[in-house]
Design an enzyme around this catalytic site. Structure first.
Site, short mmCIF file in Angstrom:
data_model
loop_
_atom_site.label_atom_id
_atom_site.label_comp_id
_atom_site.label_asym_id
_atom_site.label_seq_id
_atom_site.Cartn_x
_atom_site.Cartn_y
_atom_site.Cartn_z
N GLU A 10 41.69 48.07 48.41
CA GLU A 10 41.62 49.24 47.53
C GLU A 10 42.76 50.24 47.78
O GLU A 10 42.55 51.39 48.16
CB GLU A 10 40.26 49.94 47.69
CG GLU A 10 39.10 49.08 47.27
CD GLU A 10 37.75 49.76 47.39
OE1 GLU A 10 36.80 49.35 46.69
OE2 GLU A 10 37.65 50.73 48.18
N GLU A 57 34.20 42.76 44.66
CA GLU A 57 33.10 43.51 45.26
C GLU A 57 32.12 43.94 44.17
O GLU A 57 32.53 44.36 43.09
CB GLU A 57 33.57 44.76 46.00
CG GLU A 57 34.30 44.52 47.29
CD GLU A 57 34.65 45.83 48.00
OE1 GLU A 57 33.96 46.85 47.75
OE2 GLU A 57 35.60 45.85 48.79
#
Length: 675
Positions: free
Chosen positions: A143, A299
């Site tokens: 991320e 995710e």
């Protein structure tokens, strides 16, 4: 691919946990894990001392049990010894104060020391595991996000600006630096925006955001170089985030091989989950469109999300429904954060496949295992395409520029919400859609939606013009074609490069207060066959028809009777222009239903879709797959038209025709052979 973020480094003190995890993974039908994402301290507990034994054992155990790994580079969080010995690796904020050690991505992408340490670590990982039979690819960092304003980054920004503009005269012209006497007379005067310094020059702000994207992408490439040098066949991905603001993902996407992203919807927030579902469908389509290829859902949560305002449990059926939603829009994986709940720290209550109790006798584990069995039967879906003939324009630098515009409605221009409101009409109609950027090829589409394209380059305008001239249908809205790539206003009348295409001139735009309302009133006998009056709020543009046909007018205020919706026949196509923000979703559904029919854009299936139910399509390998997804929070029935033949239920093989029943949070997958 079905699996999760796996953090064995948190359980090295308890080998029995690691043994049990393998048994549970196989029981849940999980075949791919993301490993080592934040494991730097476990891999290099002190500078120059590397500990790979635990990872050797894990990957060997995976290979022996038919489980695979996306092996991560651990750069998302550096160990404490590095911050202590080399404080320059820590980020400096916009206030020019260096951060303390802690958090994630608290490191400078320009730091020579950090780049050196990352290269050493990634090189050792590549040499050791680049040909390991359990490793299917590289998970680069985690991320990416944030920015640094240290001296290294200031120097890099100056070099970036100098390379882009060449001369100070060109820089000053692009940034309109004569305003407030901001003219630069030396390259050394150029700095990043700061809360206690320069932050009101819009071209400057825009270029800083572009620089941050380029710097992040450059660092990502730096991470991948040692990995690719050992085994260029292993793909690289980095997990992106829900409509993330800080980085232009189209630029980052160019550097990696596979798109992956992390989805955390707040289900059950409203009576119907349709709004939330449309937002995340848009995201799925966006990430698929970055490479026009299937992506990875890297995710998601099998249960609750602990860092949201309310940690709501998924209702029965929602785990399967939301996972199949991703697959329907192009995902070839369903992955979770995380496999086993952490015992401590900030995400110890985040949803996971294995709860703190540590066994399979939980509702969530059974949901995951059930989905795993179903995904195993959908192998034919892997690698198939979403055949979109409709597209919606969404650009990051337009997004940044819109939110920096200082008018016409500083209380909320709501660009992102507007884009998704238009997109949702296609979602409700079951129309597959791509989310494209202004640099993308438009030739394969029949319908193009252009919402609030405030920043629109001349070349992008020419591309849209050619699209319409060649027979395409474009649906353009207010506040489009206002500025160029430097955030400088066009002087040829708005919507700038689209003025001739749209056949209108936008003279003024008004921001409405929260309680203000106007109306869009359809003209009798208009070409779309739409009727009635529709409430307008927030933004009203005053336009003049310059060859365009007026389909609707304003109902109130001093501009009552002036055009509010127009259509311009241009070449072989048509350009529609919506001058105001209509409040109700019903208008957009009716409006785009007409445009879909007129343009001939493909629908997933010919069927009556109830409110909150959508249909999505994937094609390939001689088969079509239609996913019927019920987000209405109540039972629903989808009625297929008689022309829809040859379908069967993917799970039972039984013929599917007529009425398809969908329970609450239900999903049905139809399949048929195609020539």
């Amino acid at each position: 691919m079905h699996g999760a973020d796996y953090n064995p480094d948190q359980w090295l003190h308890d080998p029995e946990v690691l043994e049990e995890d393998i048994r549970l993974m196989k029981l849940a039908g999980c075949n791919v894990m993301s490993v080592g994402i934040f494991a730097w301290a476990a891999l290099e507990p002190e500078e120059g001392r590397f500990e790979f034994g635990w990872l050797d054992d894990l990957l060997d155990r995976f290979a022996a049990n038919g489980i695979y790994a996306w092996l991560a580079t651990p750069s998302g969080a550096r160990p404490a010894w590095m911050s202590q010995k080399y404080p320059e690796v820590l980020r400096t904020g916009a206030n020019r104060v260096r951060n303390l050690h802690g958090m994630r991505h608290n490191h400078c992408y320009s730091s020579p020391v950090y780049r050196e340490k990352v290269a050493i670590m990634n090189g050792k990982l590549a040499e050791r595991y680049g040909h390991h039979p359990a490793v299917v690819g590289w998970h680069i960092s985690n991320e990416y996000g944030g920015e640094c304003h240290c001296g290294y980054c200031q120097d890099a920004f100056r070099a970036w600006v100098k390379d882009k503009y060449g001369t100070l005269d060109k820089l000053n012209a692009a940034w309109w630096a004569t305003f407030w006497s901001h003219t630069y007379t030396s390259w050394e005067q150029v700095e990043s925006p700061a809360p206690h310094g320069e932050n009101m020059v819009h071209g400057h702000n825009l270029d800083w955001r572009r620089f941050v994207t380029d710097r992040t992408t450059d660092f990502c490439k730096h991470e991948m170089a040692p990995l690719r040098s050992v085994n260029p066949e292993l793909p690289c991905t980095t997990n992106m985030m829900d409509l993330f603001y800080d980085l232009d993902y189209r630029k980052l996407a160019e550097a990696i091989d596979v798109i992956s992203w992390d989805a955390y919807p707040m289900w059950h927030k409203e009576a119907s989950d349709a709004h939330m579902a449309a937002w995340f469908s848009f995201n799925h389509d966006l990430f698929r469109s970055l490479k026009k290829k299937p992506f990875l859902l890297m995710e998601s949560t099998p249960s609750l999300t602990n860092w949201q305002p309310v940690s709501k449990l998924k209702r029965p059926g929602m785990h399967r429904l939301s996972s199949l939603q991703a697959v329907a829009h192009g995902a070839d994986s369903v992955q979770y954060f995380q496999w086993r709940k952490s015992r401590g720290s900030s995400e110890k209550f985040h949803g996971a496949v294995v709860d703190h109790v540590g066994h399979e006798h939980t509702r969530v584990f059974q949901d995951v295992a059930g989905l795993g069995a179903e995904l195993a039967g959908l192998a034919d879906v892997v690698g198939t395409d979403v055949p979109a003939e409709a597209a919606i324009l969404f650009d990051w630098d337009n997004r940044w520029a819109v939110n920096d515009a200082q008018g016409p409605r500083n209380g909320g221009l709501r660009y992102e919400d507007t884009v998704v409101q238009h997109y949702r009409a296609l979602w409700e109609l079951g129309v597959p859609a791509d989310v494209v950027g202004s640099e993308d090829d438009l030739s394969g589409y029949k319908l193009l939606i252009v919402p609030m394209a405030y920043l629109l380059r001349e070349e992008a305008g020419r591309k849209i013009e050619a699209f319409v001239r060649g027979g395409g249908t474009a649906a353009i809205t207010y506040w489009s074609g206002v500025v160029d790539e430097h955030d400088l206003c066009y002087l040829t009348g708005f919507p700038g490069p689209l003025r001739e295409t749209a056949g209108i001139w936008a003279e003024e735009i008004e921001g409405l207060h929260e309680g203000d309302r106007n109306a869009l009133v359809m003209r009798d006998g208009n070409a779309l066959g739409l009727g009635g009056s529709h409430e307008v709020h927030e933004l009203c543009e005053l336009i003049h028809a310059e060859g365009a046909e007026v389909l609707a007018v304003y109902g109130d205020d001093f501009y009552a009777g002036r055009p509010a919706l127009t259509v311009n026949a241009f070449g072989s196509g048509k350009a529609y222009y919506l001058a105001a923000r209509v409040k109700d979703d019903e208008f957009y559904r009716a409006y785009y239903e007409r445009l879909v029919e007129e343009s001939g854009a493909k629908r997933a299936v010919r069927a009556l879709l109830p409110a909150g139910v959508t249909a999505q399509l994937r094609c390939g390998g001689g088969k079509e797959f239609v996913f019927l997804l019920n987000f209405s929070a109540k039972e629903a029935v989808v009625r297929l038209e008689e022309s829809e033949t040859g379908w069967s239920d993917s799970s039972t093989g039984e013929a599917a025709a007529g009425e398809i029943f969908l329970p609450i949070n239900g999903a049905s997958i139809l399949v048929r052979e195609i020539g």
